[in-house]
Scaffold this motif. Structure first.
Motif, PDB file in Angstrom:
ATOM      1  N   GLU A   7       0.832  -1.211   0.000  1.00 30.48           N
ATOM      2  CA  GLU A   7       0.000   0.000   0.000  1.00 30.48           C
ATOM      3  C   GLU A   7       0.865   1.259   0.000  1.00 30.48           C
ATOM      4  OE1 GLU A   7      -3.463   2.031  -0.296  1.00 30.48           O
ATOM      5  OE2 GLU A   7      -3.397  -0.150  -0.127  1.00 30.48           O
ATOM      6  N   GLU A   8       1.951   1.250   0.760  1.00 32.49           N
ATOM      7  CA  GLU A   8       2.866   2.388   0.793  1.00 32.49           C
ATOM      8  C   GLU A   8       3.504   2.626  -0.574  1.00 32.49           C
ATOM      9  OE1 GLU A   8       5.729   1.803   3.899  1.00 32.49           O
ATOM     10  OE2 GLU A   8       4.171   1.710   5.446  1.00 32.49           O
ATOM     11  N   TYR A   9       3.902   1.561  -1.255  1.00 28.13           N
ATOM     12  CA  TYR A   9       4.476   1.686  -2.597  1.00 28.13           C
ATOM     13  C   TYR A   9       3.464   2.290  -3.567  1.00 28.13           C
ATOM     14  CZ  TYR A   9       8.556  -1.187  -1.370  1.00 28.13           C
ATOM     15  OH  TYR A   9       9.702  -1.680  -0.807  1.00 28.13           O
ATOM     16  N   LEU A  13       3.603   6.032  -5.625  1.00 31.20           N
ATOM     17  CA  LEU A  13       3.420   6.248  -7.057  1.00 31.20           C
ATOM     18  C   LEU A  13       2.291   7.243  -7.319  1.00 31.20           C
ATOM     19  CD1 LEU A  13       3.816   2.645  -8.500  1.00 31.20           C
ATOM     20  CD2 LEU A  13       5.334   4.582  -8.854  1.00 31.20           C
ATOM     21  N   ARG A  14       1.183   7.076  -6.621  1.00 32.66           N
ATOM     22  CA  ARG A  14       0.033   7.972  -6.802  1.00 32.66           C
ATOM     23  C   ARG A  14       0.400   9.426  -6.506  1.00 32.66           C
ATOM     24  NH1 ARG A  14      -3.016   4.163  -3.578  1.00 32.66           N
ATOM     25  NH2 ARG A  14      -4.312   2.960  -4.979  1.00 32.66           N
ATOM     26  N   LEU A  29       3.093 -11.580  -5.892  1.00 29.75           N
ATOM     27  CA  LEU A  29       1.725 -12.006  -5.595  1.00 29.75           C
ATOM     28  C   LEU A  29       1.081 -11.154  -4.504  1.00 29.75           C
ATOM     29  CD1 LEU A  29       1.987 -15.888  -5.863  1.00 29.75           C
ATOM     30  CD2 LEU A  29       1.005 -14.274  -7.506  1.00 29.75           C
ATOM     31  N   ILE A  30       1.840 -10.776  -3.510  1.00 32.24           N
ATOM     32  CA  ILE A  30       1.308  -9.910  -2.457  1.00 32.24           C
ATOM     33  C   ILE A  30       0.961  -8.544  -3.028  1.00 32.24           C
ATOM     34  CG2 ILE A  30       1.883  -8.676  -0.320  1.00 32.24           C
ATOM     35  CD1 ILE A  30       3.557 -11.144   0.444  1.00 32.24           C
ATOM     36  N   MET A  36      -5.085  -5.146  -7.045  1.00 36.41           N
ATOM     37  CA  MET A  36      -6.391  -5.434  -7.623  1.00 36.41           C
ATOM     38  C   MET A  36      -7.537  -4.891  -6.762  1.00 36.41           C
ATOM     39  SD  MET A  36      -5.628  -6.690 -10.456  1.00 36.41           S
ATOM     40  CE  MET A  36      -7.256  -7.114 -11.008  1.00 36.41           C
ATOM     41  N   LYS A  37      -7.289  -4.600  -5.511  1.00 37.26           N
ATOM     42  CA  LYS A  37      -8.304  -4.034  -4.623  1.00 37.26           C
ATOM     43  C   LYS A  37      -8.481  -2.526  -4.816  1.00 37.26           C
ATOM     44  CE  LYS A  37      -7.406  -7.120  -0.715  1.00 37.26           C
ATOM     45  NZ  LYS A  37      -6.981  -7.093   0.700  1.00 37.26           N
TER      46      LYS A  37
END
Length: 64
Positions: A7-9, A13-14, A29-30, A36-37
């Motif tokens: 989530e931090e990564y 980027l955002r 995979l993580i 995808m969420k």
């Protein structure tokens, strides 16, 4: 990699704190599960690289 790190990564980027992040093969995979969420997941572009890692970048316009 943990789900929180993924989530931090994505937030980096955002928010334009990073132009590109590299996700290692063992973390893919993580990261993909969390990606995808996201409601804006089509704005992320992954580029597969030799050795199994993926470089991700955030695009202003979503991919089709």
């Amino acid at each position: 990699m943990t789900f929180e790190q993924a989530e931090e990564y994505m937030n980096a980027l955002r928010n334009k704190e990073s132009n590109l992040i590299r996700i290692q093969k063992e973390d893919f995979l993580i990261f993909r599960h969390e990606l995808m969420k996201q409601p804006d997941f089509k704005h992320f572009r992954g580029i597969a690289r030799h050795g199994g890692h993926v470089d991700y970048e955030y695009m202003e316009t979503p991919r089709s």
